[in-house]
Design an enzyme around this catalytic site. Structure first.
Site, PDB file in Angstrom:
ATOM      1  N   HIS A 117       0.805  -1.237   0.124  1.00 32.58           N
ATOM      2  CA  HIS A 117      -0.058  -0.036  -0.086  1.00 32.58           C
ATOM      3  C   HIS A 117       0.909   1.272   0.058  1.00 32.58           C
ATOM      4  O   HIS A 117       0.133   2.445  -0.384  1.00 32.58           O
ATOM      5  CB  HIS A 117      -0.921   0.034   1.115  1.00 32.58           C
ATOM      6  CG  HIS A 117      -2.278   0.571   0.909  1.00 32.58           C
ATOM      7  ND1 HIS A 117      -2.311   1.830   0.238  1.00 32.58           N
ATOM      8  CD2 HIS A 117      -3.553   0.314   1.581  1.00 32.58           C
ATOM      9  CE1 HIS A 117      -3.614   2.260   0.035  1.00 32.58           C
ATOM     10  NE2 HIS A 117      -4.349   1.413   1.012  1.00 32.58           N
ATOM     11  N   THR A 122      -5.049  10.400  -0.220  1.00 35.34           N
ATOM     12  CA  THR A 122      -6.325  10.186   0.110  1.00 35.34           C
ATOM     13  C   THR A 122      -6.840  11.132   1.571  1.00 35.34           C
ATOM     14  O   THR A 122      -6.112  11.703   1.789  1.00 35.34           O
ATOM     15  CB  THR A 122      -6.522   8.718   0.708  1.00 35.34           C
ATOM     16  OG1 THR A 122      -5.836   8.557   1.705  1.00 35.34           O
ATOM     17  CG2 THR A 122      -6.321   7.720  -0.284  1.00 35.34           C
ATOM     18  N   TYR A 158     -14.817   5.487   8.976  1.00 40.34           N
ATOM     19  CA  TYR A 158     -13.678   5.920   7.916  1.00 40.34           C
ATOM     20  C   TYR A 158     -14.272   5.410   6.703  1.00 40.34           C
ATOM     21  O   TYR A 158     -14.418   4.327   6.635  1.00 40.34           O
ATOM     22  CB  TYR A 158     -12.318   5.371   8.157  1.00 40.34           C
ATOM     23  CG  TYR A 158     -11.092   5.707   7.199  1.00 40.34           C
ATOM     24  CD1 TYR A 158     -10.229   6.449   7.705  1.00 40.34           C
ATOM     25  CD2 TYR A 158     -11.116   5.208   6.050  1.00 40.34           C
ATOM     26  CE1 TYR A 158      -9.156   6.789   6.984  1.00 40.34           C
ATOM     27  CE2 TYR A 158      -9.946   5.494   5.189  1.00 40.34           C
ATOM     28  CZ  TYR A 158      -9.171   6.252   5.777  1.00 40.34           C
ATOM     29  OH  TYR A 158      -7.982   6.776   4.755  1.00 40.34           O
TER      30      TYR A 158
END
Length: 781
Positions: A471, A601, A588
């Site tokens: 990620h 993000t 979230y």
């Protein structure tokens, strides 16, 4: 080995009879072809760089400017500001040659000025975000300023076809919100989570922070926002990802699933070859910057910065912090099969191998009778281990000799391919098969995915595919774009023949894959690998993954409710979670900020005052359907605004995060920031994007849709929920939790989601009946 062969390709000897030169023409030809390929790539990058530097102007426009300036000068017409004659004053003589040189210099100056003017004009246009907040669709009104803005942006868009990085210098920087605005939004977001006494307390603390230390911290952030390209991205990458010490497997890496309604071939080697070839073509389009950037509404560009590290990239462990290492090029991939590691060349004689040639290589690996040496089978478990422990093991056992060489080959590979020895299955009547599909991709066996690589491509024995992605280097939207392109391109009929093999003929036998060598003579290394494997099994055995296929209805019905599909699903998740957990929790939802340069993000907080009011109304049998629909509309509208704010740099969490980082640098204690940033996200959600490019047309090819992907739970006592709106009547939910937590259960939560979605459909049916009854009563009166 090929390396040894090349080392002796050229030799000479001196004797009493003279000297003699001996060389291997074939090997020297390979060296020559390799050099040619490298120079071609360099020239392509230089050309793309010049093109991007000129964008949105054409490179060809330079010749037009040169011709005009030269003609005007020789026709005795004054060039603006008489620049040619001014330039002639510093030339060595007044000859025709120097007049021509002056024209060229002035032309280039004019052209650069025009390019810069166009670029900054486009940048000024892209700063405007008013279009984001204006409703679209039938019956909606668009302001005059937005209409003019759309026209101007379209002019620039049509002026020149953009490359992947053409817009980078025109994309604006992420704006920094004021502390007051962030505190206001944060207080509003936590209101449904607190009683009156607690809310009054945090309101006072927020005011003290805003009027106190917050001012000092904000000043440093203002300086950073002026100086850096993006005031969040570098700190986000370092402190959220690279400094994290938890295992990447389940805790950080995410996965993506095949297009499960189409199965182009059951031949494992053929599928691996075709997919790898498409991925390598995608890599080439990135290298040459031929890939068109993603455009919102086909008009507004998203930042393409993350694509650079998609391939040839690995996360290298460190004792305190990891680092991302990206290699400019790689001529091989690494294949894992039955615990053995292979270096597989992907080029031969200066060209990319064809799919049929790649298939030949994969078949050789699959037919190999090799077995892993003791310790090799569980080697990849080190990448699924605690990062500090893996860093110590790397330094001790992999910093020299063959282990260092083989580790380098894995980390420098274009990507890793895992040829699994099990099938990935899907059957609507047997949901546990899709659950197992997801588990194979999320963690596999804990030792058959190289979790440090940017991504591992997983190929099952029945030809099904998926990926596991690290990620740090980028977000799921980038991998989704790659996956979407791959699925569409692979869906073309010419990709496989009638026997399920890749088409074409092998022109020359490609170079064979070679086993990577390892030295496991040290007993402490074997014990370390065994410990890493045992720890990975504990993580695997504790994760609970459920993939829900919701086919009762999808986007089609949601549109009839006049709700954003994303907002509709988020409200369903709020209702499901409240019923499952008995109270509201911090929620979230990931939103991208790629409308800004190097954006990643931001957090949307779906649990709002409006969503809580609607959920409570759904739990109250005395509230009418009309009132519930009204409350749902307000909740969806508030959620939509929160999503828009997040995309436009007006979110809450990234600003708070950066303020906290500044406080740590200044060694200033802020209990307020520490407390609010330590709150767990018990419901962590994300929508898998699809349809990012015009290639994905689900009306023409409905079976091309992927089942999306998922991730592990963010909180040990919460849920991780990823979903993809797969069509008019289909939604996939990937639900993860921890088995050892008694408060959560993925299967139970999936049932609550189904119940919530069913109740919402019934709600609108009741609402229509109430409206019809109201109209009838009004008519009778």
């Amino acid at each position: 080995m090929a390396e040894a062969h090349q080392a002796v390709a050229f030799s000479f000897a001196i004797t009493h009879e003279g000297w003699n030169v001996d060389y291997d023409r074939e090997v020297l030809n390979l060296v020559w072809q390799s050099g040619v390929r490298s120079w071609k790539k360099r020239l392509a990058r230089i050309k793309a760089g010049i093109r991007n530097g000129a964008y949105p102007a054409h490179l060809e426009s330079l010749w037009v400017v040169m011709i005009l300036v030269t003609l005007m000068h020789y026709a005795s017409k004054s060039v603006p500001f008489d620049l040619v004659n001014t330039c002639m004053k510093v030339m060595p003589s007044d000859g025709s040659f120097w007049h021509f040189i002056s024209c060229i210099i002035v032309s280039i100056t004019f052209w650069i000025f025009i390019c810069m003017l166009m670029r900054y004009s486009l940048k000024g246009l892209l700063i405007y975000k008013g279009w984001m907040y204006e409703s679209r669709g039938s019956g909606s009104k668009t302001s005059l300023s937005t209409k003019v803005w759309f026209v101007l942006v379209k002019v620039f868009k049509r002026w020149n076809n953009p490359g992947l990085y053409s817009f980078q210098s025109s994309i604006p920087r992420l704006p920094l919100p004021s502390v007051h605005d962030t505190m206001t939004r944060w207080l509003r977001s936590v209101r449904p989570l607190m009683d009156d006494a607690m809310y009054d307390k945090v309101t006072r603390e927020a005011e003290e922070f805003e009027n106190g230390i917050g001012k000092k911290l904000q000043w440093y952030l203002i300086l950073k926002s002026w100086w850096s390209t993006n005031y969040v991205s570098d700190w986000w990458e370092e402190y959220v990802y690279l400094r994290g010490r938890s295992p990447l497997m389940v805790n950080s890496n995410f996965y993506g699933v095949d297009a499960i309604f189409t199965h182009p071939t059951k031949n494992q080697a053929a599928r691996a070859a075709s997919v790898c070839h498409l991925l390598l073509q995608f890599r080439r389009s990135i290298d040459r910057q031929e890939l068109e950037p993603i455009m919102v509404q086909g008009l507004i560009p998203l930042c393409s910065w993350q694509y650079e590290r998609t391939f040839n990239t690995a996360r290298v462990p460190g004792v305190e912090t990891d680092k991302i290492v990206h290699y400019k090029d790689s001529k091989h991939i690494v294949v894992i099969h039955k615990g053995c590691y292979y270096k597989m060349p992907i080029y031969h004689k200066g060209r990319l191998l064809k799919p049929c040639e790649l298939q030949y290589q994969f078949e050789q690996i699959l037919q190999s009778k090799s077995s892993p040496v003791h310790g090799e089978e569980f080697l990849a478990s080190l990448t699924a281990w605690d990062r500090t422990k893996w860093a110590h093991a790397r330094e001790k056992f992999f910093s020299r000799g063959v282990n260092k060489t083989s580790l380098f080959l894995i980390e420098s590979a274009a990507f890793v391919v895992s040829l699994d020895d099990e099938p990935f299955e899907f059957d609507l009547s047997q949901p546990e098969k899709l659950d197992n599909f997801g588990r194979h991709l999320l963690h596999g066996k804990g030792c058959d995915r190289w979790f440090d690589k940017s991504f591992t491509l997983c190929i099952a024995t029945n030809g099904r595919i998926g990926f596991n992605a690290e990620h740090t280097w980028g977000d799921a939207a980038v991998m989704s774009h790659i996956w979407e392109t791959l699925v569409v391109d692979e869906g073309q009929p010419e990709r496989y023949d009638e026997n399920g093999n890749t088409p074409g003929q092998i022109e020359q036998i490609p170079p064979a894959a070679t086993r990577l060598s390892w030295s496991f003579n040290d007993d402490s290394l074997l014990k370390t690998i065994d410990q890493a494997y045992d720890d990975s099994q504990k993580v695997i055995n504790d994760v609970d993954l459920r993939i829900l296929v919701h086919d009762a209805y999808g986007k089609g019905f949601m549109k009839t409710c006049r709700c954003s599909p994303d907002a509709f699903i988020q409200m369903a998740l709020q209702l499901a979670y409240y019923r499952d957990y008995g109270k509201f929790s911090l929620t979230y939802e990931a939103s991208m900020t790629r409308l800004y340069r190097e954006g990643r993000t931001e957090t949307v907080r779906p649990c709002t005052i409006e969503s809580a009011a609607w959920v409570k109304a759904m739990q109250n049998s005395e509230v009418t359907a009309t009132e519930r629909v009204r409350l749902l509309g307000e909740a969806c509208k508030r959620h939509q605004q929160g999503y828009q704010d997040a995309m436009c740099g007006r979110g809450v969490d990234r600003h708070l995060f950066c303020l906290y980082v500044v406080s740590k640098y200044l060694e200033v204690d802020s209990p307020f920031l520490k407390e609010i940033l330590s709150e767990p996200w018990r419901l962590s959600t994300s929508q898998t994007p699809h349809g990012q490019t015009p290639k994905m047309d689900l009306k023409k090819n409905p079976n091309f849709i992927s089942a999306g992907g998922g991730f592990g739970p963010v909180s040990s006592d919460g849920y991780g929920v990823s979903y993809i709106i797969a069509g008019e009547d289909l939604i996939f939910f990937h639900i993860s939790s921890i088995k050892s937590c008694k408060a959560t259960d993925s299967e139970r939560f999936s049932q609550q989601i189904c119940r919530a979605l069913a109740d919402m459909k019934i709600l609108f049916e009741q609402y229509k009946l109430e409206q019809k009854k109201s109209v009838t009563n009004g008519t009778s009166h």
